[in-house]
Design a protein around this motif. Structure first.
Motif, short mmCIF file in Angstrom:
data_model
loop_
_atom_site.label_atom_id
_atom_site.label_comp_id
_atom_site.label_asym_id
_atom_site.label_seq_id
_atom_site.Cartn_x
_atom_site.Cartn_y
_atom_site.Cartn_z
N ALA A 282 0.81 -1.20 0.11
CA ALA A 282 -0.09 0.04 -0.12
C ALA A 282 0.85 1.05 0.05
CB ALA A 282 -0.98 0.00 1.17
N TYR A 283 2.01 1.17 0.74
CA TYR A 283 3.05 2.38 0.86
C TYR A 283 3.49 2.27 -0.61
CZ TYR A 283 6.95 5.32 1.63
OH TYR A 283 7.89 6.15 1.48
N VAL A 284 4.18 1.46 -1.26
CA VAL A 284 4.75 1.59 -2.51
C VAL A 284 3.78 2.16 -3.54
CG1 VAL A 284 5.89 0.31 -4.27
CG2 VAL A 284 6.52 -0.01 -1.59
N LYS A 285 2.71 1.65 -3.65
CA LYS A 285 1.43 1.98 -4.64
C LYS A 285 1.11 3.45 -4.49
CE LYS A 285 -3.29 1.20 -6.03
NZ LYS A 285 -4.38 0.03 -5.76
N GLN A 286 0.94 3.95 -3.06
CA GLN A 286 0.43 5.15 -3.01
C GLN A 286 1.43 6.12 -3.26
OE1 GLN A 286 -2.95 5.82 -2.61
NE2 GLN A 286 -2.57 7.82 -3.01
N ALA A 287 2.53 5.95 -2.78
CA ALA A 287 3.77 6.73 -2.84
C ALA A 287 4.38 7.03 -4.41
CB ALA A 287 4.98 6.34 -2.02
N ASN A 288 3.97 5.79 -5.24
CA ASN A 288 4.41 5.99 -6.52
C ASN A 288 3.40 6.69 -7.31
OD1 ASN A 288 6.79 4.89 -6.36
ND2 ASN A 288 6.08 2.71 -6.78
N LEU A 289 2.11 6.72 -6.79
CA LEU A 289 1.01 7.42 -7.36
C LEU A 289 1.17 8.94 -7.20
CD1 LEU A 289 -1.85 6.86 -8.93
CD2 LEU A 289 -2.81 6.98 -6.77
N ASP A 290 1.19 9.42 -5.91
CA ASP A 290 1.21 10.90 -5.90
C ASP A 290 2.20 11.39 -4.94
OD1 ASP A 290 0.14 10.14 -3.49
OD2 ASP A 290 -2.08 10.93 -3.86
N GLY A 291 3.00 10.53 -4.20
CA GLY A 291 3.78 10.90 -3.29
C GLY A 291 3.55 11.17 -2.02
N LYS A 292 2.20 10.92 -1.81
CA LYS A 292 1.68 11.23 -0.36
C LYS A 292 1.17 9.79 0.25
CE LYS A 292 0.29 15.72 -1.86
NZ LYS A 292 -0.65 16.81 -2.45
N PRO A 293 2.03 8.87 0.77
CA PRO A 293 1.58 7.47 1.43
C PRO A 293 0.89 7.76 2.64
CG PRO A 293 3.82 7.59 1.51
CD PRO A 293 3.46 9.04 0.61
N VAL A 294 -0.19 8.51 3.03
CA VAL A 294 -0.61 8.84 4.06
C VAL A 294 -1.76 7.89 4.64
CG1 VAL A 294 -1.70 10.73 5.49
CG2 VAL A 294 0.08 11.29 3.72
N LEU A 295 -1.86 7.48 5.71
CA LEU A 295 -2.82 6.65 6.11
C LEU A 295 -3.79 7.66 6.70
CD1 LEU A 295 -4.22 3.89 7.33
CD2 LEU A 295 -2.72 4.27 9.40
N HIS A 296 -3.42 8.68 7.72
CA HIS A 296 -4.54 9.65 8.12
C HIS A 296 -3.59 10.93 8.78
CE1 HIS A 296 -3.89 8.90 12.57
NE2 HIS A 296 -3.81 7.48 12.19
N THR A 297 -4.25 11.78 8.93
CA THR A 297 -3.89 13.21 9.17
C THR A 297 -4.63 13.53 10.43
OG1 THR A 297 -3.22 13.97 7.02
CG2 THR A 297 -3.34 15.65 8.77
N GLU A 298 -4.03 13.79 11.46
CA GLU A 298 -4.63 14.06 12.95
C GLU A 298 -4.24 15.48 13.29
OE1 GLU A 298 -4.09 13.28 17.66
OE2 GLU A 298 -3.07 12.09 16.22
N PRO A 299 -5.48 16.40 13.22
CA PRO A 299 -5.33 17.83 13.62
C PRO A 299 -4.63 17.94 15.07
CG PRO A 299 -7.45 17.49 12.69
CD PRO A 299 -6.66 15.96 12.96
N ILE A 300 -3.70 18.89 15.25
CA ILE A 300 -3.31 18.96 16.50
C ILE A 300 -3.84 20.55 16.95
CG2 ILE A 300 -1.10 19.30 17.93
CD1 ILE A 300 -1.92 16.48 17.23
#
Length: 385
Positions: A282-300
């Protein structure tokens, strides 16, 4: 401005029985694919030129598990995106036995300044029991080679409160570790984490961990011996000669921002934490797709920032500077935490002296209980900036 970066290399020759970090068995093709994806992620954060960094930390997994060609490719990638020559601290994690002379030369030639070695324990039988591949001899050989090729900033990690470990056994490990007279040591109590081999054994009642009083005695002995050998405790689990404290780890404890790159890596940017995808495909696929292999972003938000300032800052022996807290949040720490400080002072777990709030020696033994006292009510967001 973000001045630190953590880069995760999740490959190991063997999976340690206690490790819950993102990790996979080494496979040459998988590593090649991963490095391509990792470079795509780097380009997303650093699209052009070399960004100046205060600290760079390459961890794992085992970065030195890569073969020579792959290690050089990784080093070139980092050199292409970050100005390693102006970096104050450029660290690589390593396992004893992985570091042959050619890898050491490569690391040195690309500007790596600091090596953190996962030694864990000086006992070959115990090393095998906890799932480590190296032997004690490998530690001696690697430290000798690192020193010979100009590495002075070397740290080793130890683990105590291991299954069946006695006080005498830990004392012997610590004595042997200190015989190297290295400038930095880290020592952690074994934590039984889910999804590990040790966790399964623990659930089955087959993991004879030392009692809590023995664990506490080991920690107290650790602090005493480190002080005796001139290694100053600057954080709950870290000891160093003056000037050799880990600048990268201080980024975390000072609650400063940093990039996190690689599978499962965590980053902390203004107003948010970013957690990357852990599964390798999943990491490799997404990083190669758009360079953003993010599972989630948590607001602080403001509440979380204030809490983390205390949780993280109290890990340091210097504690939390009330002046820095005031400058950062336009609040007085001893006012918004008046009740918590009163409770903790009465237990003799914290002191408020010289403009700093910090743990006492007794408080070090109850860190998690101390930190819970600094959780805030939701209405802190209404406090003035």
């Amino acid at each position: 401005m973000v001045k630190s970066v953590y880069i995760h290399i999740p490959f190991c020759q063997q999976i340690c029985h206690y490790c819950d970090f993102t990790k996979f068995f080494y496979n040459e093709q998988l590593v090649d694919d991963y490095l391509t994806a990792l470079e795509n992620e780097m380009r997303t954060y650093i699209p052009a030129g070399k960004q100046s960094m205060k600290t760079i930390f390459v961890g794992g997994g085992t970065p030195t598990a890569l073969n020579h060609k792959q290690l050089e490719k990784l080093l070139k990638m980092i050199d292409n995106h970050f100005d390693v020559h102006t970096c104050e601290e450029y660290s690589f994690e390593a396992n004893p036995g992985d570091l042959d002379v050619e890898k050491i030369k490569l690391l040195k030639s690309y500007g790596v300044q600091r090596i953190s070695m996962g030694v864990q324990v000086f006992d070959d039988e115990m090393l095998e029991y906890i799932g480590r591949l190296h032997k004690i001899k490998d530690v001696y050989d690697n430290i000798d080679s690192l020193t010979r090729y100009g590495f002075e900033n070397i740290s080793i990690d130890l683990i105590y409160s291991l299954p069946n470990q006695t006080m005498e056994h830990f004392q012997k490990t610590l004595q042997e570790a200190l015989s190297f007279d290295l400038p930095h040591y880290s020592a952690y109590s074994l934590q039984i984490e889910p999804k590990t081999i040790f966790y399964q054994r623990y659930k089955q009642g087959k993991l004879p961990k030392p009692p809590e009083e023995t664990e506490a005695a080991m920690y107290q002995h650790l602090m005493k011996e480190m002080e005796k050998h001139g290694k100053i405790q600057y954080e709950i689990s870290n000891f160093a000669e003056p000037g050799f404290e880990s600048k990268h780890n201080l980024t975390y404890w000072n609650n400063e921002h940093y990039y996190g790159m690689g599978a499962g890596a965590h980053g902390y940017l203004p107003g948010k934490r970013i957690v990357n995808l852990r599964p390798l495909p999943a990491y490799v696929k997404q990083a190669n797709l758009d360079g953003k292999p993010v599972l989630h972003t948590e607001p602080i938000g403001r509440k979380e920032e204030i809490e983390e300032e205390m949780f993280l800052g109290l890990r340091k022996r210097t504690g939390v500077s009330k002046e820095m807290f005031r400058n950062k949040f336009d609040l007085e720490a001893d006012e918004i935490y008046a009740d918590a400080l009163s409770t903790l002072k009465s237990r003799k777990w914290v002191v408020d002296e010289g403009g700093f709030i910090k743990l006492t020696s007794a408080g070090l033994l109850f860190g998690n209980e101390v930190f819970q006292e600094f959780l805030l009510e939701d209405d802190v967001t209404e406090l003035p900036r």
